[in-house]
Each structure stands twice: as C-alpha cells, then as structure tokens.
Design an enzyme around this catalytic site. Structure first.
Site, PDB file in Angstrom:
ATOM      1  N   ASP A  44       0.864  -1.177  -0.108  1.00  0.00           N
ATOM      2  CA  ASP A  44       0.027   0.116  -0.003  1.00  0.00           C
ATOM      3  C   ASP A  44       0.754   1.218  -0.143  1.00  0.00           C
ATOM      4  O   ASP A  44       2.047   1.256   0.466  1.00  0.00           O
ATOM      5  CB  ASP A  44      -0.984  -0.056   1.255  1.00  0.00           C
ATOM      6  CG  ASP A  44      -2.114  -0.977   1.090  1.00  0.00           C
ATOM      7  OD1 ASP A  44      -2.185  -1.235  -0.139  1.00  0.00           O
ATOM      8  OD2 ASP A  44      -2.399  -1.183   2.126  1.00  0.00           O
ATOM      9  N   TYR A  72       6.719  -8.288   8.490  1.00  0.00           N
ATOM     10  CA  TYR A  72       6.629  -7.025   8.517  1.00  0.00           C
ATOM     11  C   TYR A  72       6.703  -6.516   9.771  1.00  0.00           C
ATOM     12  O   TYR A  72       6.781  -7.234  11.007  1.00  0.00           O
ATOM     13  CB  TYR A  72       4.823  -7.046   8.027  1.00  0.00           C
ATOM     14  CG  TYR A  72       4.392  -7.087   6.822  1.00  0.00           C
ATOM     15  CD1 TYR A  72       4.636  -6.314   5.696  1.00  0.00           C
ATOM     16  CD2 TYR A  72       3.916  -8.239   6.586  1.00  0.00           C
ATOM     17  CE1 TYR A  72       4.164  -6.494   4.526  1.00  0.00           C
ATOM     18  CE2 TYR A  72       3.556  -8.798   5.378  1.00  0.00           C
ATOM     19  CZ  TYR A  72       3.573  -7.769   4.369  1.00  0.00           C
ATOM     20  OH  TYR A  72       3.526  -7.992   3.037  1.00  0.00           O
ATOM     21  N   ASP A  86      -6.445   1.635   8.779  1.00  0.00           N
ATOM     22  CA  ASP A  86      -5.413   2.341   8.830  1.00  0.00           C
ATOM     23  C   ASP A  86      -5.273   3.908   9.067  1.00  0.00           C
ATOM     24  O   ASP A  86      -6.598   4.262   8.647  1.00  0.00           O
ATOM     25  CB  ASP A  86      -4.143   1.942   7.804  1.00  0.00           C
ATOM     26  CG  ASP A  86      -4.750   2.638   6.493  1.00  0.00           C
ATOM     27  OD1 ASP A  86      -5.097   3.416   6.466  1.00  0.00           O
ATOM     28  OD2 ASP A  86      -4.366   1.642   5.718  1.00  0.00           O
ATOM     29  N   ARG A 179      -3.111  -4.743   8.225  1.00  0.00           N
ATOM     30  CA  ARG A 179      -4.202  -4.060   8.766  1.00  0.00           C
ATOM     31  C   ARG A 179      -5.266  -4.438   9.279  1.00  0.00           C
ATOM     32  O   ARG A 179      -5.853  -3.782  10.463  1.00  0.00           O
ATOM     33  CB  ARG A 179      -4.355  -2.629   7.844  1.00  0.00           C
ATOM     34  CG  ARG A 179      -4.988  -3.186   6.589  1.00  0.00           C
ATOM     35  CD  ARG A 179      -4.860  -1.739   5.882  1.00  0.00           C
ATOM     36  NE  ARG A 179      -5.105  -2.139   4.287  1.00  0.00           N
ATOM     37  CZ  ARG A 179      -6.194  -2.291   3.574  1.00  0.00           C
ATOM     38  NH1 ARG A 179      -7.216  -1.863   3.960  1.00  0.00           N
ATOM     39  NH2 ARG A 179      -6.041  -2.622   2.378  1.00  0.00           N
TER      40      ARG A 179
END
Length: 306
Positions: A44, A72, A86, A179
């Site tokens: 993203d 991540y 988010d 997310r």
C-alpha cells in the site's frame, strides 16, 4: 550503459512511503529503459520496505515471489477505528477503553497459526467482478468470503500504555492483510485499533538489509552500473535443491519433455519436489518431480527461464 535487453534479474527496492508499487515500477522502467519490469507483491502507499522488482527475463518469476511468505513491522494505535483500518482513512469510531501491555502481548500470540481472515473493504479483492475498494469509495459494503491465512510468527515489539501506541513483528502467508490483524487485535482487546505504519522487513528470500532506495538506484543508473544491483533470478529459489542437466537432459527440457533422473544430477526423488535446474552452469528452469503415466517418477519443467 547496457542496452535494455541485457538487464535480467531481481532488484530489491526499499519502497518509500507515498508511492504505490506501480509508481516504483514506472520509475524503474525509465531508469532501465525497458517495459519488461514487474513487482512481486503489492505494498500500500503508506507502507515502506522490501519490494522485489523483476527485470527482463526474470519477470517470469514475479508470481512466485508474490506467493512467498512476508515479514512486517506494523505500528498500531488503540482506541480508534477508521474506514480503511489504517490512519490514512476517516475515523469512524473512538473508544475510551485502554489495554495493558501483557494483554496486548497475549492477544497477539493468539493469532499464530492457520485461520480465516475477512478481507477489508478497502482492498483489491474482487467480488462480483468489482474491486472492493471501488465499492467502498461509493460507501457500499458487501459480503465477501473469508480467506485462509497462516501466521507463522507474531510478536509485540513495543507498547506505550500511556499513548496506547505500539508495534509488532509478523511473518505471514500470501494474502494476509496486516491492517486487518490490527483491527482484529482491537476487537480481541475489547477496544478499537488502527494501523499507523507498516514496513515490510522481508519478502521470501530478500531482507530489508539488502534493499536499495530509489535514490541509490538512480545514482547507479547515472553511473552506468545498474547491472551490479541485480540479483540473479535463481536467488528467489534458494530453498530448493540444485539439479544439473547433462546434454541429453537439456535437450529434453528444451522440448518440454520429462527428464529421467540419470540425466539430472542431484535431483530429489520425491513426488512434488521442486528444484533449481542448471545446464552449462546457467539457471534454466524450475523443475518439478512428478509421476509418469507408465509408473515411476521423473523431472518435469515447472517453469522455464530460457
């Protein structure tokens, strides 16, 4: 500078915030002067970190990279929810309920293993031929099927009980929305949560420590040394054993025929096994061991890179 057709390999990019994965590819097409470039796993715009980019003949490997596990580092804020899950989205709800660090740590550990995850509305998943984010932008929410994901490891890295902000590291399967993990963490804690940062620290074989910034790639382009930044295509498949073909085996591979083990040195003899296949010291294909109609096993071309 090399001609565009001479560039083949994998470039590990440290994607900056504010860029889409397509933006990165577009910039690199200009630097490499070729359209034969693709990436191996969308990030993203708000996310940073490892974005494997495939150049020239290596583009055939992009789908394999997209399917590999990713790691991540995610930053989260408890006490609020947004429409995108988010902090790029609009706040839809707030909660005054806070959580203690031990509770956050315990809730995160409960995510480990195989489970079903509901994709967020702001995602590229298609339902009825439409991208979910296209419907979400119109204020439409639709039912969508849950997808199986696997969380190999998840760990709380930091948490400030005063600000209710923290971070966690996670290694997960393809298709996992981090997310959404953050959103679901809020649910498990009896409050709300939104992701405020995301950095991909590893994509398959490629760690962040080996990634180049776009500025570093541009300097290499200006100095005529782009090729030095490229990793060989077979670097994506180092988890698989190496197999060497003899002349006869290579001839059969070129014709798409199966190859007997006597012509494939080092080949595993287990059905379903994948391997890196070389001829004359050059990586040629990804091979797969499978059954023959007449019985027995042989090596088949799974994906050619010649």
């Amino acid at each position: 500078m090399k001609a565009a057709s001479e560039y083949h390999g994998v470039l590990i990019v440290d994607k900056p915030a504010g860029f889409t994965s397509h933006d990165v590819v577009a910039k690199l097409r200009g630097m490499f002067r070729t359209r034969r470039i693709g990436h191996g796993g969308t990030l993203d715009p708000m996310a940073t970190g490892v974005l494997p980019v495939f150049v020239g003949g290596a583009t055939k490997a992009a789908d394999f990279a997209a399917a590999q596990d990713k790691s991540y580092l995610a930053g989260f804020t408890l006490g609020c929810a947004t429409d995108t899950q988010d902090t790029t989205g609009t706040v839809t709800e707030v909660s005054g309920r806070s959580a203690a660090a031990p509770a956050v740590e315990s809730a995160l550990r409960a995510f480990e293993g195989r489970q079903m995850q509901l994709p967020p509305m702001y995602s590229a998943v298609q339902v009825g031929g439409q991208r979910l984010y296209e419907l979400a932008r119109k204020g439409v929410e639709v039912a969508r099927p849950e997808r199986e994901i696997f969380i190999q490891q998840i760990q709380l890295e930091s948490f400030d009980e005063g600000t209710q902000k923290g971070s966690f590291s996670v290694t997960c399967s393809k298709g996992t929305y981090v997310r959404t993990l953050v959103h679901d963490l809020g649910v498990r804690l009896g409050t709300l949560a939104a992701m405020h940062s995301l950095q991909r620290t590893r994509a398959g074989q490629y760690p962040l420590s080996e990634a180049y910034t776009l500025e570093a790639v541009q300097r290499a382009a200006d100095e005529g040394r782009l090729g030095a930044l490229l990793r060989p295509t077979d670097s994506l498949f180092l988890e698989y054993p190496a197999v060497t073909l003899d002349d006869y085996g290579w001839k059969r591979a070129q014709n798409g025929a199966f190859i007997g083990f006597s012509h494939a040195g080092g080949c595993p003899q287990e059905r379903g096994a994948l391997c890196r296949v070389y001829y004359d010291g050059v990586f040629r294909l990804l091979g797969r061991v499978d059954a023959l109609e007449k019985g027995g096993l042989a090596l088949f071309v799974h994906k050619n890179f010649f």
